[in-house]
Design an enzyme around this catalytic site. Structure first.
Site, PDB file in Angstrom:
ATOM      1  CG  ASP A   1       2.217  -6.623   1.287  1.00 15.99           C
ATOM      2  OD1 ASP A   1       2.024  -7.671   1.863  1.00 15.99           O
ATOM      3  OD2 ASP A   1       1.403  -5.750   1.233  1.00 15.99           O
TER       4      ASP A   1
ATOM      5  CE  LYS B   1      -0.086  -8.378   4.211  1.00 15.65           C
ATOM      6  NZ  LYS B   1      -0.445  -8.204   2.695  1.00 15.65           N
TER       7      LYS B   1
ATOM      8  CD  GLU C   1      -2.010  -9.048  -2.626  1.00 15.66           C
ATOM      9  OE1 GLU C   1      -2.645  -9.142  -3.640  1.00 15.66           O
ATOM     10  OE2 GLU C   1      -2.110  -7.842  -1.967  1.00 15.66           O
TER      11      GLU C   1
ATOM     12  CB  SER D   1      -0.818  -0.026   0.995  1.00 15.74           C
ATOM     13  OG  SER D   1      -0.350  -0.232   2.556  1.00 15.74           O
TER      14      SER D   1
ATOM     15  CD  GLU E   1      -7.286  -5.601   1.776  1.00 14.07           C
ATOM     16  OE1 GLU E   1      -6.302  -6.201   1.819  1.00 14.07           O
ATOM     17  OE2 GLU E   1      -7.653  -4.714   1.186  1.00 14.07           O
TER      18      GLU E   1
END
Ligand SMILES: Nc1nc(=O)c2c([nH]1)NC[C@@H]1CN(c3ccc(C(=O)N[C@@H](CCC(=O)O)C(=O)O)cc3)CN21
Ligand SMILES: CC(C)C(=O)C(=O)O
Ligand SMILES: [Mg+2]
Length: 272
Positions: free
Chosen positions: A91, A121, A123, A53, A190
């Site tokens: 991330d 991390k 996704e 982000s 999320e």
């Protein structure tokens, strides 16, 4: 490692696991720079996420896709230098792991070596199984991320709530179980229905950290600029604002401009 009397306990994945078992909720926020990390760490945050982000919040991009591995490493190394106690997760950015487990490992090794972070991390679920396995076999703690996965925004087209239908919810639960079986130490969920998040947190033994996933999970994460009210535009339902720094900072800067123009700053005491 020697343990001194006043030494603050450094957070480990084992402690996060113990927190779930004790029912103590895990607090997590994003951080992208040294100064912010210092404040969040001293305030007692358990986990700091150097989120991609940063692409939105730090660089002003529309999505998380443009941020590079080098840029993530720059943010992560800055955060690590500000931390005494928190566990720092980074991330893996878009394009640094998808569809190629050796590249995933290479990206991870660069992050760990060049930033000093404590884990990564990424996704996805079954699609990234090989990458997760390979990173874990190198001894690097891995956090999963399911539900709304912003790196796949163009596949979905919206940031709407995920896994509302039964089929999608079942896929999410089985992905979560897979990530746990592979050895992930925690999973971010999320923007999914609270009832599904509850089910995942009850079914799995590893900590489930929610963002827009309701209260029945093992911890919460927010983007720090959102919860401090630094950016005004982003106001999804799941966000709680703990401060209005946008107003505080705007007033402070406007006062500074006024004082400079009025030749009120600096005064005699502020000069040599
Ligand atoms: N500043 C910031 N905060 C975040 O939480 C965040 C980022 N950036 N960038 C990466 C991802 C993207 N995330 C998002 C993005 C949008 C919504 C969202 O709820 N957007 C709309 C609703 C869209 C819809 O329902 O179609 C909103 O209400 O603002 C939620 C999480 C979470 N992450
Ligand atoms: C919103 C959180 C979970 C994240 O992945 C990020 O900040 O990049
Ligand atoms: Mg992210």
């Amino acid at each position: 490692m020697s343990v001194h009397k006043n030494e603050v306990k450094i957070i480990t994945t084992h402690q996060l696991q113990n927190m779930k078992e004790r029912g103590e909720k895990i607090s997590m926020l994003t951080a992208y720079d040294y100064s912010m990390a210092t404040i969040l760490d001293a305030a007692g945050i358990d986990v700091l996420l150097v989120g991609d982000s940063a692409s939105n919040v730090m660089a002003g991009h529309e999505t998380t896709l443009p941020i590079t591995l080098d840029q993530m490493i720059y943010h992560a190394s800055s955060v690590v230098r500000g931390v005494k106690r928190a566990f720092v997760v980074v991330d893996l950015p878009f394009g640094s792991y998808q569809g190629n487990s050796s590249e995933a490992l290479r990206s991870t090794i660069r992050i760990m070596k060049e930033s000093g972070a404590h884990g990564i991390k990424l996704e996805g679920g079954a699609e990234i199984k090989e990458s997760v396995t390979r990173i874990l076999s190198a001894g690097v703690p891995v956090m999963g991320h399911l539900g709304l996965t912003p790196q796949s925004i163009y596949k979905f087209g919206t940031y709407s709530v995920r896994a509302k239908e039964d089929a999608e919810a079942e896929k999410l639960l089985s992905d979560a179980q897979l990530l746990q079986e592979l050895g992930c130490f925690a999973i971010v969920l999320e923007k999914v229905p609270a009832s599904l998040a509850k089910k995942v947190a009850e079914t799995l033994h590893i900590p489930i950290i929610g963002i827009g996933a309701g209260p029945h999970v093992d911890g919460q994460v927010l983007v720090v600029h959102d919860m401090l009210g630094i950016n005004k535009e982003f106001k999804p339902r799941f966000l709680r604002r703990y401060a209005d720094l946008h107003t505080i900072m705007t007033d402070a800067v406007a006062n500074y401009v006024k004082d400079v123009k009025a030749q009120d700053f600096p005064n005699e005491k502020e000069a040599y």
